[in-house]
Design an enzyme around this catalytic site. Structure first.
Site, PDB file in Angstrom:
ATOM      1  N   SER A 158      -2.545   4.736 -14.309  1.00 28.71           N
ATOM      2  CA  SER A 158      -3.507   4.528 -15.432  1.00 28.71           C
ATOM      3  C   SER A 158      -4.007   3.099 -15.639  1.00 28.71           C
ATOM      4  CB  SER A 158      -2.951   5.030 -16.778  1.00 28.71           C
ATOM      5  OG  SER A 158      -2.983   6.434 -16.834  1.00 28.71           O
ATOM      6  N   THR A 159      -3.461   2.116 -14.916  1.00 27.40           N
ATOM      7  CA  THR A 159      -3.880   0.730 -15.196  1.00 27.40           C
ATOM      8  C   THR A 159      -5.062   0.280 -14.338  1.00 27.40           C
ATOM      9  OG1 THR A 159      -2.303  -0.317 -13.675  1.00 27.40           O
ATOM     10  CG2 THR A 159      -1.536   0.096 -15.929  1.00 27.40           C
ATOM     11  N   GLY A 160      -5.655   1.211 -13.578  1.00 27.20           N
ATOM     12  CA  GLY A 160      -6.847   0.904 -12.796  1.00 27.20           C
ATOM     13  C   GLY A 160      -8.082   1.397 -13.533  1.00 27.20           C
ATOM     14  N   VAL A 161      -8.742   2.371 -12.937  1.00 22.54           N
ATOM     15  CA  VAL A 161      -9.961   2.952 -13.510  1.00 22.54           C
ATOM     16  C   VAL A 161      -9.729   3.469 -14.936  1.00 22.54           C
ATOM     17  CG1 VAL A 161     -11.644   4.832 -13.227  1.00 22.54           C
ATOM     18  CG2 VAL A 161     -10.834   3.607 -11.237  1.00 22.54           C
ATOM     19  N   TYR A 162      -8.533   3.949 -15.232  1.00 17.81           N
ATOM     20  CA  TYR A 162      -8.234   4.515 -16.556  1.00 17.81           C
ATOM     21  C   TYR A 162      -7.956   3.451 -17.622  1.00 17.81           C
ATOM     22  CZ  TYR A 162      -8.270   9.420 -15.017  1.00 17.81           C
ATOM     23  OH  TYR A 162      -8.633  10.661 -14.557  1.00 17.81           O
ATOM     24  N   ASP A 176       0.868  -1.179   0.000  1.00 20.01           N
ATOM     25  CA  ASP A 176       0.000   0.000   0.000  1.00 20.01           C
ATOM     26  C   ASP A 176       0.904   1.229   0.000  1.00 20.01           C
ATOM     27  OD1 ASP A 176      -1.584   2.160   0.714  1.00 20.01           O
ATOM     28  OD2 ASP A 176      -2.619   1.102   2.334  1.00 20.01           O
ATOM     29  N   GLY A 235      -9.766   5.012  -5.936  1.00 15.64           N
ATOM     30  CA  GLY A 235      -8.510   4.319  -6.191  1.00 15.64           C
ATOM     31  C   GLY A 235      -7.378   4.764  -5.282  1.00 15.64           C
ATOM     32  N   VAL A 236      -6.193   4.773  -5.838  1.00 22.38           N
ATOM     33  CA  VAL A 236      -5.014   5.146  -5.046  1.00 22.38           C
ATOM     34  C   VAL A 236      -5.099   6.626  -4.651  1.00 22.38           C
ATOM     35  CG1 VAL A 236      -3.491   5.664  -7.027  1.00 22.38           C
ATOM     36  CG2 VAL A 236      -2.517   4.862  -4.879  1.00 22.38           C
ATOM     37  N   ASP A 237      -5.689   7.445  -5.487  1.00 26.45           N
ATOM     38  CA  ASP A 237      -5.887   8.876  -5.217  1.00 26.45           C
ATOM     39  C   ASP A 237      -6.699   9.059  -3.925  1.00 26.45           C
ATOM     40  OD1 ASP A 237      -5.925  11.594  -5.621  1.00 26.45           O
ATOM     41  OD2 ASP A 237      -7.246  11.559  -7.364  1.00 26.45           O
TER      42      ASP A 237
HETATM   43  N1  AR6 Z   1      -1.355   1.680  -3.010  1.00 26.53           N
HETATM   44  C1  AR6 Z   1      -0.827   1.359  -4.225  1.00 26.53           C
HETATM   45  N2  AR6 Z   1      -1.569   1.143  -5.321  1.00 26.53           N
HETATM   46  C2  AR6 Z   1      -2.926   1.272  -5.184  1.00 26.53           C
HETATM   47  C3  AR6 Z   1      -3.554   1.612  -3.962  1.00 26.53           C
HETATM   48  C4  AR6 Z   1      -2.696   1.838  -2.844  1.00 26.53           C
HETATM   49  N3  AR6 Z   1      -3.188   2.177  -1.654  1.00 26.53           N
HETATM   50  N4  AR6 Z   1      -4.902   1.647  -4.176  1.00 26.53           N
HETATM   51  C5  AR6 Z   1      -5.115   1.299  -5.476  1.00 26.53           C
HETATM   52  N5  AR6 Z   1      -3.920   1.068  -6.079  1.00 26.53           N
HETATM   53  P1  AR6 Z   1      -6.343   3.780 -10.035  1.00 26.53           P
HETATM   54  P2  AR6 Z   1      -5.788   5.214 -12.564  1.00 26.53           P
HETATM   55  C6  AR6 Z   1      -3.617   0.654  -7.469  1.00 26.53           C
HETATM   56  O1  AR6 Z   1      -7.682   3.404 -10.524  1.00 26.53           O
HETATM   57  O2  AR6 Z   1      -6.068   4.008 -13.382  1.00 26.53           O
HETATM   58  C7  AR6 Z   1      -8.890   7.924  -9.433  1.00 26.53           C
HETATM   59  O3  AR6 Z   1     -10.239   8.025  -9.108  1.00 26.53           O
HETATM   60  C8  AR6 Z   1      -4.693  -0.005  -8.277  1.00 26.53           C
HETATM   61  O4  AR6 Z   1      -4.847  -1.356  -7.883  1.00 26.53           O
HETATM   62  O5  AR6 Z   1      -6.202   4.271  -8.649  1.00 26.53           O
HETATM   63  O6  AR6 Z   1      -4.584   6.053 -12.907  1.00 26.53           O
HETATM   64  C9  AR6 Z   1      -8.255   9.255  -9.870  1.00 26.53           C
HETATM   65  O7  AR6 Z   1      -8.817  10.371  -9.211  1.00 26.53           O
HETATM   66  C10 AR6 Z   1      -4.089   0.113  -9.678  1.00 26.53           C
HETATM   67  O8  AR6 Z   1      -3.138  -0.936  -9.894  1.00 26.53           O
HETATM   68  O9  AR6 Z   1      -5.656   4.934 -10.989  1.00 26.53           O
HETATM   69  C11 AR6 Z   1      -8.546   9.280 -11.337  1.00 26.53           C
HETATM   70  O10 AR6 Z   1      -9.821   9.789 -11.616  1.00 26.53           O
HETATM   71  C12 AR6 Z   1      -3.338   1.447  -9.617  1.00 26.53           C
HETATM   72  O11 AR6 Z   1      -3.281   1.787  -8.231  1.00 26.53           O
HETATM   73  C13 AR6 Z   1      -8.461   7.822 -11.721  1.00 26.53           C
HETATM   74  O12 AR6 Z   1      -8.766   7.064 -10.560  1.00 26.53           O
HETATM   75  C14 AR6 Z   1      -3.999   2.592 -10.374  1.00 26.53           C
HETATM   76  O13 AR6 Z   1      -5.410   2.507 -10.266  1.00 26.53           O
HETATM   77  C15 AR6 Z   1      -7.066   7.422 -12.157  1.00 26.53           C
HETATM   78  O14 AR6 Z   1      -7.086   6.121 -12.656  1.00 26.53           O
END
Ligand code: AR6
Length: 166
Positions: A116-120, A9, A31-33
């Site tokens: 970018s590999t999550g929600v994006y 994390d 997400g992580v944000d």
């Molecule tokens: N520590 C490390 N990685 C994490 C954590 C954590 N605590 N939580 C989630 N991840 P995402 P994106 C991973 O969707 O695709 C947000 O709403 C997750 O499993 O967080 O860049 C922003 O505000 C994945 O592998 O980011 C934007 O609107 C990675 O972080 C949008 O999401 C990225 O997933 C950005 O989307």
């Protein structure tokens, strides 16, 4: 000079800077944000408001507030739209500009999430390749940054990065 991949994390990382996979408003979300904003406390959102957003692929820095990390570097990665909208170049820019900003702020240790590999929805394997290549290339000429850790939250992401960094 070292690059490593761990599962964990990012909000618990005791490093000079953690990178946030933000959106262009920089006002926090899921997400992580969301996790970073929750752990840093409301002062982070107040600091982000003063930055007036950030363009995709660019990066901006704030203090880490309640986080163990000194700084948070916020970068909106690209939303995947099929691969013909400069997504790969923009993802490279997110890593590159975050690393440049860490270097300019005299950071030694930096931790990244998989931008970018999550929600994006950027394809995981391709995203991991861009991350690892950009970080390794940067470390060859970095002034201050010595240690970069890729912090993978889920097992699938962890396995993809282990495979790509071989
Ligand atoms: N520590 C490390 N990685 C994490 C954590 C954590 N605590 N939580 C989630 N991840 P995402 P994106 C991973 O969707 O695709 C947000 O709403 C997750 O499993 O967080 O860049 C922003 O505000 C994945 O592998 O980011 C934007 O609107 C990675 O972080 C949008 O999401 C990225 O997933 C950005 O989307």
């Amino acid at each position: 000079m070292a690059f490593k991949v761990i599962r964990g994390d990012i909000t618990t990382m005791k490093v000079d800077a953690i990178v946030n996979a933000a959106n262009t408003t920089l006002l926090g979300s899921g997400g992580v944000d969301g996790a970073i904003h929750r752990a840093a406390g409301p002062e982070l959102l107040a600091a982000c408001r003063l930055l007036h957003g950030c363009q995709t692929g660019e990066a901006k820095i704030t203090p880490g507030f309640k986080l163990p990390a000194k700084f948070v570097i916020h970068t909106p990665g690209p939303i995947w739209r099929g691969g013909h909208q400069h997504e790969a170049e923009l993802l490279h820019n997110s890593y590159q500009n975050s690393l440049n900003l860490a270097d300019q702020n005299h950071c030694v240790s930096v931790a990244f999430p998989s931008i970018s590999t999550g929600v994006y929805r950027f394809p995981l394997q391709a995203g991991a390749k861009i991350a690892v290549t950009t970080i390794r290339e940067f470390l060859k000429t970095a002034q201050s940054v010595k240690d970069v850790t890729m912090v993978c939250f889920d097992e699938g992401t962890y396995q993809a990065y282990l495979e790509v960094q071989k």
